[in-house]
Design a protein around this motif. Structure first.
Motif, PDB file in Angstrom:
ATOM      1  N   UNK A  74      28.374  50.644  41.560  1.00 16.69           N
ATOM      2  CA  UNK A  74      28.739  49.243  41.763  1.00 16.69           C
ATOM      3  C   UNK A  74      28.867  48.929  43.256  1.00 16.69           C
ATOM      4  N   UNK A  75      28.828  47.645  43.586  1.00 17.25           N
ATOM      5  CA  UNK A  75      28.844  47.216  44.987  1.00 17.25           C
ATOM      6  C   UNK A  75      30.073  47.714  45.743  1.00 17.25           C
ATOM      7  N   UNK A  76      31.239  47.644  45.096  1.00 16.44           N
ATOM      8  CA  UNK A  76      32.459  48.077  45.778  1.00 16.44           C
ATOM      9  C   UNK A  76      32.398  49.555  46.145  1.00 16.44           C
ATOM     10  N   UNK A  77      31.757  50.350  45.293  1.00 18.13           N
ATOM     11  CA  UNK A  77      31.623  51.775  45.589  1.00 18.13           C
ATOM     12  C   UNK A  77      30.685  51.987  46.770  1.00 18.13           C
ATOM     13  N   UNK A  78      29.617  51.209  46.824  1.00 16.56           N
ATOM     14  CA  UNK A  78      28.691  51.303  47.959  1.00 16.56           C
ATOM     15  C   UNK A  78      29.415  50.958  49.262  1.00 16.56           C
ATOM     16  N   UNK A  79      30.172  49.878  49.247  1.00 14.25           N
ATOM     17  CA  UNK A  79      30.903  49.466  50.448  1.00 14.25           C
ATOM     18  C   UNK A  79      31.903  50.541  50.877  1.00 14.25           C
ATOM     19  N   UNK A  80      32.562  51.153  49.902  1.00 10.10           N
ATOM     20  CA  UNK A  80      33.541  52.198  50.221  1.00 10.10           C
ATOM     21  C   UNK A  80      32.848  53.409  50.838  1.00 10.10           C
TER      22      UNK A  80
END
Length: 405
Positions: free
Chosen positions: A162-168
Motif C-alpha cells: 500500500x502507499x503508506x508502506x511505500x512512503x514509510x
C-alpha cells in the motif's frame, strides 16, 4: 522487495512511477505504459489489433498521465528524487507479464541520467526477458518459464504494497534527501495539465518540465488537432528525454474550434501563441527558460507569424510537415534559427517549404525525410523527424542566457 535489495546492497532507494495504458474495451490489456518525465511506450500490435484510434489513445493517455503525476507526488511526499546522473540504476519489479511497465521504467531511469540500467525480477516469461534486454543493459531474472498466467501464482503472499508502506520505506531508507522549500528550483519535475488564463479566455495545456530543463518548447498543432495529438506528444517525449520542457496546448476554446474558419485563421492562431508564450514567461517556472516553437502543418505558419513580432524573443523554431508559406511576407522578419522538416513523398508541401526557405533571412535549414508523407505515418519517419527537432532545439536553446526571458 526493492527495499530489501537496497538494504542488502547498501544503496539508495527511490520509486519510479509508471502507469499502464489499458485498451478502452479491455482495461486489463496493456497497449502501452507511461512514465515520469514524459516517457511513453506503446505496443503498436495491440493497438492495431484492438482497433484503438488516435483519439481513444489520447483520452486514455491524458487520464493516466494525470493519475501518474498525482501518485508520484503522493508517494514521494517531501523526499526529492534521487539524482541518477552517471549512476547504475537497478530497477526492481515483483514480476513481469508483458513488460510494458518495466520498459517504461527503464526509459525513465535513462531520462533521469542513469549511465547503466539493470532490471531485476524474480519471474518473467522467457520471451519477454529476451525482449527486455534491448531496453536494459542487463536483466537478472530468477525464474523465466515459457508461460506465465499471472505473477501472483509464483508467490505465497502477493498482497499489495500500500502507499503508506511505500512512503514509510522511502522515509527510512538511507541516502535520502528531503526536498528543499518550494523555491528549490523553478525548473524541476513538472508533468501536469495546466489551465492557461488569457484575459477572458481559458485554454488547456499539458506541461512537462524535466529537472534542470534547458528550455521550453511550445507546440502549435495543425488544423483538426489538439494537445492530445499522438504525433506531437511523441515528439514532445523525445524533447523531454533530452532535458527540454514542452507545452502542448489547445489554441482554441471548444466553442471557437466549432467554427472551421478559426482553424485556418493564422493571424488569430499566432496571436493566441504570443499570448500563451507571455503567460509562460509570467510563471515562476517559466521566466528562466528560453523558448522555442514547434509547429505542425498550419501551426508552423502560426509559429513563424508569431516569431516575426518585434518582441517575440524566440530562440528557435522547428516546422514538421508545416506550411511556412502561410506566414507570407512575415517570413523575412523572423530572426530565430528555423528548421523545416518535410516528408520526401509530400511533394506539394516540400515545394512550399523550399519557396518559404528562400524568403527566410535567419539561420535556417531544411531536412527532407525519405519515404515520409505529410503525417509521417511510415515506420521510423516520425522518429527521424523528432530527432532532428531535438538536435535543433538543443543546439540553440542551450545557448540562450536565462536573463533574456
Amino acid at each position: 522487495m526493492a527495499s530489501r535489495v537496497a538494504e542488502l546492497l547498501r544503496a539508495p532507494l527511490d520509486v519510479i512511477v509508471v502507469r499502464k495504458l489499458g485498451v478502452p474495451a479491455q482495461p486489463e490489456l496493456a497497449m502501452g505504459a507511461l512514465g515520469e518525465g514524459g516517457v511513453r511506450v506503446l505496443h503498436e500490435d495491440v493497438i492495431r489489433h484492438a482497433r484503438v484510434d488516435a483519439e481513444e489513445l489520447a483520452i486514455v493517455e491524458a487520464a493516466e498521465r494525470a493519475a501518474l503525476t498525482k501518485r508520484a507526488n503522493k508517494l514521494r511526499g517531501e523526499w526529492a528524487p534521487i539524482d541518477l546522473t552517471g549512476r547504475t540504476a537497478i530497477i526492481v519489479d515483483d514480476g513481469i507479464a508483458t513488460g510494458s511497465t518495466a520498459r517504461a521504467a527503464c526509459e525513465v531511469a535513462r531520462a533521469r541520467g542513469a549511465s547503466r540500467v539493470v532490471l531485476a525480477v524474480p519471474v518473467a516469461p522467457a520471451d519477454v526477458v529476451a525482449t527486455l534486454r534491448r531496453d536494459a543493459d542487463d536483466v537478472v531474472c530468477v525464474h523465466a518459464p515459457d508461460f506465465i498466467s499471472s505473477v501472483g501464482q509464483w508467490y505465497k503472499d502477493f498482497s499489495p504494497t500500500v502507499d503508506d508502506e511505500v512512503r514509510e520505506l522511502l522515509a527510512r531508507a538511507p541516502y535520502r534527501t528531503p526536498s528543499a522549500p518550494s523555491g528549490r528550483s523553478d525548473v524541476a519535475d513538472r508533468d501536469e495539465e495546466v489551465a492557461i488564463e488569457l484575459r477572458s479566455l481559458h485554454l488547456t495545456g499539458h506541461l512537462t518540465v524535466p529537472t534542470g530543463a534547458r528550455g521550453l518548447v511550445v507546440f502549435v498543432h495543425g488544423s483538426g488537432s489538439s494537445r492530445h495529438s499522438p504525433r506531437n506528444r511523441y515528439v514532445a517525449s523525445t524533447l523531454n528525454h533530452a532535458g527540454l520542457g514542452t507545452l502542448l496546448f489547445d489554441l482554441l476554446t471548444p466553442e471557437e474550434a466549432r467554427a472551421r474558419v478559426n482553424v485556418f485563421d493564422i493571424a488569430l492562431l499566432a496571436g493566441r501563441l504570443s499570448d500563451v508564450t507571455a503567460w509562460v514567461r509570467d510563471q515562476p517556472w517559466g521566466h528562466k527558460l528560453g523558448t522555442g516553437f514547434f509547429g505542425a502543418s498550419t501551426g508552423a505558419g502560426a509559429a513563424l507569424w508569431a516569431a516575426a513580432e518585434p518582441h517575440a524573443d524566440v530562440a528557435a523554431i522547428v516546422s514538421r510537415g508545416g506550411r511556412p508559406d502561410l506566414a507570407g511576407p512575415r517570413l523575412r522578419a523572423v530572426s530565430a534559427p528555423t528548421l523545416l522538416i518535410v516528408g520526401g513523398l509530400d511533394t506539394a508541401v516540400l515545394a512550399l517549404n523550399q519557396a518559404a526557405q528562400a524568403e527566410l533571412r535567419c539561420a535556417n535549414d531544411i531536412v527532407v525525410v525519405p519515404g515520409a508523407t505529410h503525417l509521417f505515418e511510415e515506420p521510423g519517419t516520425l522518429t527521424t523527424a523528432a530527432c532532428h527537432a531535438r538536435d535543433w532545439f538543443t543546439r540553440y536553446l542551450d545557448h540562450q542566457p536565462t536573463s533574456t526571458v
